[in-house]
Write a protein that holds these residues in place. Structure first.
Motif, PDB file in Angstrom:
ATOM      1  N   THR A   1       4.696   3.843  -4.112  1.00 36.80           N
ATOM      2  CA  THR A   1       3.718   2.762  -4.279  1.00 36.80           C
ATOM      3  C   THR A   1       2.327   3.373  -4.130  1.00 36.80           C
ATOM      4  O   THR A   1       1.657   3.173  -3.115  1.00 36.80           O
TER       5      THR A   1
ATOM      6  N   ASP B   1      -2.827 -12.242  -7.297  1.00 38.69           N
ATOM      7  CA  ASP B   1      -2.035 -11.021  -7.479  1.00 38.69           C
ATOM      8  C   ASP B   1      -2.957  -9.981  -8.128  1.00 38.69           C
ATOM      9  O   ASP B   1      -3.152  -9.973  -9.338  1.00 38.69           O
TER      10      ASP B   1
ATOM     11  N   ARG C   1      -2.099  -3.489  -3.559  1.00 33.35           N
ATOM     12  CA  ARG C   1      -1.827  -4.757  -4.221  1.00 33.35           C
ATOM     13  C   ARG C   1      -1.878  -5.870  -3.182  1.00 33.35           C
ATOM     14  O   ARG C   1      -1.325  -5.731  -2.089  1.00 33.35           O
TER      15      ARG C   1
ATOM     16  N   ARG D   1      -4.397  -5.768  -8.146  1.00 34.93           N
ATOM     17  CA  ARG D   1      -3.936  -4.410  -7.858  1.00 34.93           C
ATOM     18  C   ARG D   1      -5.024  -3.392  -8.185  1.00 34.93           C
ATOM     19  O   ARG D   1      -5.802  -3.562  -9.132  1.00 34.93           O
TER      20      ARG D   1
ATOM     21  N   ASP E   1      -5.328   1.097  -8.262  1.00 37.92           N
ATOM     22  CA  ASP E   1      -4.556   2.322  -8.105  1.00 37.92           C
ATOM     23  C   ASP E   1      -5.439   3.542  -7.895  1.00 37.92           C
ATOM     24  O   ASP E   1      -5.051   4.674  -8.212  1.00 37.92           O
TER      25      ASP E   1
ATOM     26  N   GLN F   1      -1.135 -10.049  -2.793  1.00 44.45           N
ATOM     27  CA  GLN F   1      -0.594 -11.286  -3.357  1.00 44.45           C
ATOM     28  C   GLN F   1      -0.825 -12.399  -2.346  1.00 44.45           C
ATOM     29  O   GLN F   1      -0.685 -12.197  -1.131  1.00 44.45           O
TER      30      GLN F   1
ATOM     31  N   TYR G   1      -0.572   2.704  -4.889  1.00 49.29           N
ATOM     32  CA  TYR G   1      -1.557   1.698  -5.277  1.00 49.29           C
ATOM     33  C   TYR G   1      -1.771   0.721  -4.128  1.00 49.29           C
ATOM     34  O   TYR G   1      -1.029   0.718  -3.128  1.00 49.29           O
TER      35      TYR G   1
ATOM     36  N   HIS H   1       0.850  -1.192   0.000  1.00 55.29           N
ATOM     37  CA  HIS H   1       0.000   0.000   0.000  1.00 55.29           C
ATOM     38  C   HIS H   1       0.887   1.244   0.000  1.00 55.29           C
ATOM     39  O   HIS H   1       2.119   1.136   0.066  1.00 55.29           O
TER      40      HIS H   1
END
Length: 464
Positions: A254, A266, A258, A268, A270, A260, A256, A168
């Motif tokens: 970063t 995975d 995301r 994401r 934004d 995982q 965005y 984040h």
């Protein structure tokens, strides 16, 4: 890049964890006298809260209590699209009436807030994220109960047990959802973390400066200007909380969300919904020098030297430079709009101690900002501990350390802990060592200090 890494053995709510952070998240807070703070600044409505926080990019945000509404998103009857987060609470806060402290006042308000989410039907991931500098109360809405804190909140519905990594704007958090936890929750809110840093007593709002939040995220489409209906004044906001938009401002670049996880997850996003009212207070540009060190040595009979300066300051179009030990101006370079600057001079300092002058100017980015800020910082050598080892067998502590001044190596002295008892002076040239018999109790950490100002701290490794 340094990421805050939190390993959770369970998904139990994690709250009020405090600790250091790598970035200087926020720079300053309103130093007004407790009980004499007001909002708006020209009103008589005392709140007891700090009027503003400033980040290391130079932006200053007021406590967001404006009733300005979005000109981009239409409201509905009883649901105005406020630019500030003003959630009504029956019997406590009526947003249709004037905000008066404490008789008609929200139980939580914000200097800054950013919310994001990831929902993916294919994987079953449902992630909610919040980052905020929050004003709240320790108990009822009353004078003396005010408090502020920096908050990171992550809640995730997951489809399976396993390790999940959430990246984040303010770091990276890693969670381990066990099979037992997944069975108990069915995956709903299996990850449930709230990290509040800086909660203090009423009137002390400095704690949030040590949290994860900062610099403030802001919409790439902002700032937005709206009219306050109560004052008829134009006000500026770093984002519109009624919209999800791309942002900038992450200290790690970063900008965005995301996640995982197991089985190749995975995903994401934004976009964020951001709230924050830009203050009319004029403040100097931040300039926080993280390091100013020199290195020098003899290479093929010639002196090779450099002075290295690392500073946190507003990103371009702001500018930063420093005057090296010879008084020569060195233009510094910034990294990816993060506010991290670096500059290097090839001058060998003629004497130590000496101070460097670092100047940050942000008036091009924020025209109302005060003149450039210049700070004086000592130039020191760089000390590196390469070995800190204690032998249980012979009770001997071995310390190896080096100095970056290989031309005229200064004395290095070892201490127990950051400010503990003297252990002794290291022996040698630029690479020095010390191996005293220290007894049956080893120190947890040792600190090596140079006569030229450098220092390093290291945990002691215990060996047989």
């Amino acid at each position: 890049m340094h990421n805050r890494l939190t390993l959770l053995a369970s998904s139990i709510l994690l709250a009020s964890i405090s600790g250091g952070t790598a970035q200087a998240a926020l720079y300053a807070v309103d130093p007004g006298i407790p009980g004499d703070r007001a909002y708006p600044l020209d009103s008589g409505n005392k709140t007891g809260y700090a009027a503003w926080y400033q980040d290391t990019h130079g932006r200053t945000l007021d406590l967001c209590l404006s009733k300005a509404v979005s000109s981009r998103v239409a409201g509905a009857p009883g649901a105005p699209t406020y630019m500030c987060i003003l959630n009504p609470a029956p019997g406590e806060f009526d947003d249709t009436q004037a905000i008066v402290f404490p008789t008609n006042f929200p139980d939580e308000t914000f200097w800054f807030a950013a919310d994001g989410s990831i929902t993916d039907a294919a994987t079953g991931i449902d992630l909610g994220y919040g980052a905020a500098i929050e004003a709240a109360f320790n108990g009822e809405v009353a004078d003396g109960n005010q408090q502020s804190f920096a908050r990171i909140r992550i809640r995730v519905d997951v489809p399976a047990p396993g390790v999940y990594t959430v990246t984040h704007p303010y770091g990276v958090d890693v969670f381990n959802v066990t099979q037992e936890e997944f069975t108990d929750t069915g995956g709903t809110n299996a990850i449930n973390m709230t990290r509040d840093i800086g909660i203090g007593q009423s009137g002390d709002y400095t704690g949030a400066l040590k949290g994860d939040i900062g610099p403030f995220l802001r919409s790439v489409n902002g700032p937005y200007t709206e009219t306050n209906p109560e004052t008829s004044q134009l006000e500026k906001f770093v984002g519109d909380p009624n919209l999800e938009e791309q942002v900038t401002g992450s200290p790690f670049n970063t900008n965005y969300l995301r996640i995982q996880g197991p089985n190749g997850i995975d995903i994401r996003s934004d976009t964020f919904a951001v709230s924050g009212k830009l203050s009319a207070v004029d403040l100097p540009a931040p300039a926080l020098v993280k390091r100013a060190t020199y290195s020098r040595g003899n290479v093929d009979g010639a002196v090779v030297a450099h002075q290295d300066v690392f500073t946190m300051a507003p990103p371009p179009p702001g500018t930063v430079n420093f005057l090296d030990s010879a008084g020569t101006a060195v233009t510094m370079t910034e990294a990816n709009s993060t506010g991290s600057w670096f500059g290097q001079s090839a001058v060998s300092p003629s004497s130590i101690p000496v101070s460097l002058q670092v100047t940050a100017d942000n008036h091009l980015a924020i025209p109302t900002i005060l003149p450039p800020t210049t700070v004086s910082v000592p130039l020191t050598d760089l000390v590196t501990i390469t070995r800190a080892e204690y032998s249980l067998g012979n009770g001997r502590l071995t310390i190896d350390a080096s100095t970056s001044d290989r031309m005229t190596p200064p004395n290095l002295t070892a201490y127990s802990g950051r400010s503990g008892a003297l252990i002794g002076e290291l022996i040698g040239g630029a690479n020095k060592t010390l191996s005293p018999t220290s007894g049956t109790i080893p120190p947890a950490t040792i600190r090596v200090v140079s006569a030229n100002g450098g220092s390093d701290t290291e945990e002691v490794v215990i060996v047989p």
